[in-house]
Write a protein that holds these residues in place. Structure first.
Motif, PDB file in Angstrom:
ATOM      1  N   GLU A 106       0.565  -1.200  -0.389  1.00  0.00           N
ATOM      2  CA  GLU A 106      -0.380   0.130  -0.337  1.00  0.00           C
ATOM      3  C   GLU A 106       1.014   1.051  -0.135  1.00  0.00           C
ATOM      4  O   GLU A 106       0.529   2.076  -0.756  1.00  0.00           O
ATOM      5  N   LEU A 107       2.033   1.615   0.977  1.00  0.00           N
ATOM      6  CA  LEU A 107       2.802   2.338   1.007  1.00  0.00           C
ATOM      7  C   LEU A 107       3.219   2.655  -0.310  1.00  0.00           C
ATOM      8  O   LEU A 107       3.701   3.932  -0.733  1.00  0.00           O
ATOM      9  N   ARG A 108       4.317   1.278  -1.010  1.00  0.00           N
ATOM     10  CA  ARG A 108       4.672   1.270  -1.828  1.00  0.00           C
ATOM     11  C   ARG A 108       3.892   1.708  -3.573  1.00  0.00           C
ATOM     12  O   ARG A 108       4.393   2.925  -4.026  1.00  0.00           O
ATOM     13  N   GLN A 109       2.483   1.786  -3.226  1.00  0.00           N
ATOM     14  CA  GLN A 109       2.017   1.764  -4.327  1.00  0.00           C
ATOM     15  C   GLN A 109       1.514   3.644  -4.395  1.00  0.00           C
ATOM     16  O   GLN A 109       1.745   4.453  -5.161  1.00  0.00           O
ATOM     17  N   GLN A 110       1.283   4.426  -2.917  1.00  0.00           N
ATOM     18  CA  GLN A 110       0.803   5.195  -2.766  1.00  0.00           C
ATOM     19  C   GLN A 110       2.208   6.837  -3.262  1.00  0.00           C
ATOM     20  O   GLN A 110       2.231   7.726  -3.599  1.00  0.00           O
ATOM     21  N   ILE A 111       4.060   5.752  -2.967  1.00  0.00           N
ATOM     22  CA  ILE A 111       4.754   6.387  -3.417  1.00  0.00           C
ATOM     23  C   ILE A 111       5.138   6.382  -5.350  1.00  0.00           C
ATOM     24  O   ILE A 111       5.202   7.817  -5.321  1.00  0.00           O
ATOM     25  N   ARG A 112       4.786   5.127  -5.284  1.00  0.00           N
ATOM     26  CA  ARG A 112       4.840   4.842  -6.956  1.00  0.00           C
ATOM     27  C   ARG A 112       4.189   5.745  -7.769  1.00  0.00           C
ATOM     28  O   ARG A 112       3.996   7.229  -9.060  1.00  0.00           O
ATOM     29  N   ALA A 113       3.373   5.972  -7.255  1.00  0.00           N
ATOM     30  CA  ALA A 113       2.107   7.024  -7.352  1.00  0.00           C
ATOM     31  C   ALA A 113       1.875   8.454  -7.388  1.00  0.00           C
ATOM     32  O   ALA A 113       0.936   9.831  -7.638  1.00  0.00           O
ATOM     33  N   GLY A 114       3.101   8.638  -6.463  1.00  0.00           N
ATOM     34  CA  GLY A 114       3.533  10.075  -6.291  1.00  0.00           C
ATOM     35  C   GLY A 114       2.339  11.076  -4.652  1.00  0.00           C
ATOM     36  O   GLY A 114       2.691  12.332  -5.010  1.00  0.00           O
ATOM     37  N   ARG A 115       1.590  10.194  -4.224  1.00  0.00           N
ATOM     38  CA  ARG A 115       0.733  10.383  -3.646  1.00  0.00           C
ATOM     39  C   ARG A 115       1.365  11.244  -2.111  1.00  0.00           C
ATOM     40  O   ARG A 115       1.320  11.581  -1.395  1.00  0.00           O
ATOM     41  N   LEU A 116       2.572   9.772  -1.640  1.00  0.00           N
ATOM     42  CA  LEU A 116       3.675  10.283  -1.125  1.00  0.00           C
ATOM     43  C   LEU A 116       4.891  10.374  -1.951  1.00  0.00           C
ATOM     44  O   LEU A 116       5.256   9.476  -2.298  1.00  0.00           O
ATOM     45  N   ALA A 117       5.228  11.844  -2.117  1.00  0.00           N
ATOM     46  CA  ALA A 117       6.455  12.667  -3.144  1.00  0.00           C
ATOM     47  C   ALA A 117       8.069  12.120  -2.722  1.00  0.00           C
ATOM     48  O   ALA A 117       7.965  12.156  -1.013  1.00  0.00           O
ATOM     49  N   ALA A 118       8.497  11.997  -3.304  1.00  0.00           N
ATOM     50  CA  ALA A 118      10.863  11.642  -2.422  1.00  0.00           C
ATOM     51  C   ALA A 118      10.539  13.301  -1.749  1.00  0.00           C
ATOM     52  O   ALA A 118      10.005  14.746  -2.100  1.00  0.00           O
ATOM     53  N   GLY A 119      11.033  13.190  -0.829  1.00  0.00           N
ATOM     54  CA  GLY A 119      11.254  13.526   0.334  1.00  0.00           C
ATOM     55  C   GLY A 119      10.085  14.223   1.234  1.00  0.00           C
ATOM     56  O   GLY A 119      10.158  14.758   2.436  1.00  0.00           O
ATOM     57  N   ASP A 120       9.299  13.443   1.689  1.00  0.00           N
ATOM     58  CA  ASP A 120       7.905  13.163   2.197  1.00  0.00           C
ATOM     59  C   ASP A 120       8.078  12.739   3.271  1.00  0.00           C
ATOM     60  O   ASP A 120       9.247  11.527   3.024  1.00  0.00           O
ATOM     61  N   GLN A 121       7.724  12.600   4.348  1.00  0.00           N
ATOM     62  CA  GLN A 121       7.937  12.566   5.552  1.00  0.00           C
ATOM     63  C   GLN A 121       6.378  10.691   5.389  1.00  0.00           C
ATOM     64  O   GLN A 121       5.460  11.454   5.726  1.00  0.00           O
ATOM     65  N   LEU A 122       6.575   9.534   6.089  1.00  0.00           N
ATOM     66  CA  LEU A 122       6.098   8.865   5.903  1.00  0.00           C
ATOM     67  C   LEU A 122       5.361   8.994   7.643  1.00  0.00           C
ATOM     68  O   LEU A 122       6.315   9.207   8.740  1.00  0.00           O
ATOM     69  N   PRO A 123       3.732   8.500   7.769  1.00  0.00           N
ATOM     70  CA  PRO A 123       3.742   8.860   8.432  1.00  0.00           C
ATOM     71  C   PRO A 123       4.338   7.573   9.542  1.00  0.00           C
ATOM     72  O   PRO A 123       4.877   6.726   9.756  1.00  0.00           O
TER      73      PRO A 123
ATOM     74  N   PRO B   1      15.104   3.586  -9.799  1.00  0.00           N
ATOM     75  CA  PRO B   1      13.722   3.062 -10.873  1.00  0.00           C
ATOM     76  C   PRO B   1      13.217   2.113 -10.677  1.00  0.00           C
ATOM     77  O   PRO B   1      13.143   0.897  -9.466  1.00  0.00           O
ATOM     78  N   LEU B   2      11.934   2.017 -11.417  1.00  0.00           N
ATOM     79  CA  LEU B   2      11.028   0.935 -11.562  1.00  0.00           C
ATOM     80  C   LEU B   2      12.184  -0.546 -11.613  1.00  0.00           C
ATOM     81  O   LEU B   2      12.200  -0.080 -12.961  1.00  0.00           O
ATOM     82  N   PRO B   3      10.990  -1.598 -10.772  1.00  0.00           N
ATOM     83  CA  PRO B   3      11.600  -2.992 -11.348  1.00  0.00           C
ATOM     84  C   PRO B   3      11.794  -3.155 -12.961  1.00  0.00           C
ATOM     85  O   PRO B   3      10.192  -2.622 -13.198  1.00  0.00           O
ATOM     86  N   ASP B   4      12.236  -4.164 -13.450  1.00  0.00           N
ATOM     87  CA  ASP B   4      11.771  -4.658 -14.925  1.00  0.00           C
ATOM     88  C   ASP B   4      11.172  -5.614 -14.961  1.00  0.00           C
ATOM     89  O   ASP B   4       9.779  -6.062 -13.383  1.00  0.00           O
ATOM     90  N   ALA B   5      10.487  -6.358 -16.057  1.00  0.00           N
ATOM     91  CA  ALA B   5       9.692  -6.632 -16.103  1.00  0.00           C
ATOM     92  C   ALA B   5       9.463  -8.257 -15.746  1.00  0.00           C
ATOM     93  O   ALA B   5       8.193  -9.185 -15.007  1.00  0.00           O
ATOM     94  N   THR B   6      10.409  -8.568 -15.075  1.00  0.00           N
ATOM     95  CA  THR B   6      11.275  -9.561 -14.929  1.00  0.00           C
ATOM     96  C   THR B   6      11.017  -9.965 -12.872  1.00  0.00           C
ATOM     97  O   THR B   6      11.373 -10.726 -11.916  1.00  0.00           O
ATOM     98  N   GLY B   7      11.040  -7.874 -12.947  1.00  0.00           N
ATOM     99  CA  GLY B   7      10.635  -7.931 -11.438  1.00  0.00           C
ATOM    100  C   GLY B   7      12.376  -8.055 -10.797  1.00  0.00           C
ATOM    101  O   GLY B   7      13.068  -7.684 -10.255  1.00  0.00           O
ATOM    102  N   ALA B   8      13.687  -7.900 -11.385  1.00  0.00           N
ATOM    103  CA  ALA B   8      14.784  -7.179 -11.274  1.00  0.00           C
ATOM    104  C   ALA B   8      15.192  -6.159 -11.368  1.00  0.00           C
ATOM    105  O   ALA B   8      14.378  -5.107 -12.215  1.00  0.00           O
ATOM    106  N   ALA B   9      15.480  -5.317 -10.438  1.00  0.00           N
ATOM    107  CA  ALA B   9      16.174  -3.883 -10.644  1.00  0.00           C
ATOM    108  C   ALA B   9      16.788  -3.460 -11.910  1.00  0.00           C
ATOM    109  O   ALA B   9      18.193  -4.272 -12.120  1.00  0.00           O
ATOM    110  N   PRO B  10      16.731  -2.295 -12.597  1.00  0.00           N
ATOM    111  CA  PRO B  10      17.722  -1.984 -13.614  1.00  0.00           C
ATOM    112  C   PRO B  10      18.696  -1.698 -13.031  1.00  0.00           C
ATOM    113  O   PRO B  10      19.403  -1.936 -11.838  1.00  0.00           O
ATOM    114  N   ALA B  11      20.283  -2.533 -13.603  1.00  0.00           N
ATOM    115  CA  ALA B  11      21.298  -2.433 -14.146  1.00  0.00           C
ATOM    116  C   ALA B  11      21.919  -1.543 -13.589  1.00  0.00           C
ATOM    117  O   ALA B  11      21.224   0.092 -14.392  1.00  0.00           O
ATOM    118  N   SER B  12      22.617  -0.657 -12.546  1.00  0.00           N
ATOM    119  CA  SER B  12      23.395   1.092 -11.856  1.00  0.00           C
ATOM    120  C   SER B  12      24.488   0.715 -12.154  1.00  0.00           C
ATOM    121  O   SER B  12      25.041  -0.840 -12.031  1.00  0.00           O
TER     122      SER B  12
END
Length: 155
Positions: A38-55, A100-111
């Protein structure tokens, strides 16, 4: 101002409130994973933006009707994923920038930076905490069922 919660009389005249939000009850996934989703979805949707404090965990506990340990475990999952950072005495904040979002296989993109690999001790502690959290959630569900059954028998 209404909070969307119903105030109930608790033991010894104390008041308690029903949770304003609910996690799916029919899921076989542990509650901490559902809250992390639930929290991840809120973060990815921007309802909890970068820099916002979690409850704080006590607020998540009250809002979702879960144990404090469950809320902390959910935040730990997000921290392990790099979505949030916790600062002692300040709180937990959404990372900036977001990973970054994981790719279709669930793996994180190479960095350019290699991922941080937890030690064996850390992995064992996480496994044990997960087991304790699942056991606590199961106990809380059983206690809730017992209370409802006791209420029916008394009526």
């Amino acid at each position: 101002m209404s909070t969307g919660r119903t105030v109930l009389s608790g033991p010894r005249g104390a008041t308690r409130r029903t949770a304003a939000r609910r996690l799916p009850q029919s899921s076989d996934r542990p509650a901490y994973r559902l809250l992390a989703d639930e929290l991840r979805q809120q973060i990815r949707a921007g309802r909890l933006a970068a820099g916002d404090q979690l409850p704080p965990s006590r607020v998540l506990e009250e809002d979702y009707g879960i144990a404090n340990m469950t809320a902390r475990a959910a935040v730990r999952v997000l921290r392990d994923e790099g979505l949030v950072r916790t600062f002692q005495g300040l709180g937990t904040f959404v990372t900036d920038p977001l990973p970054p979002l994981p790719d279709a296989t669930g793996a994180a993109p190479a960095s350019a930076d290699p991922p941080h690999m937890p030690t064996a001790e850390y992995a064992e502690l996480v496994r044990r905490l997960d087991q304790l959290t699942e056991a606590q959630d199961a106990l809380l569900r059983l206690l809730g069922q017992a209370a409802r059954l006791g209420g029916r028998l008394a009526a």
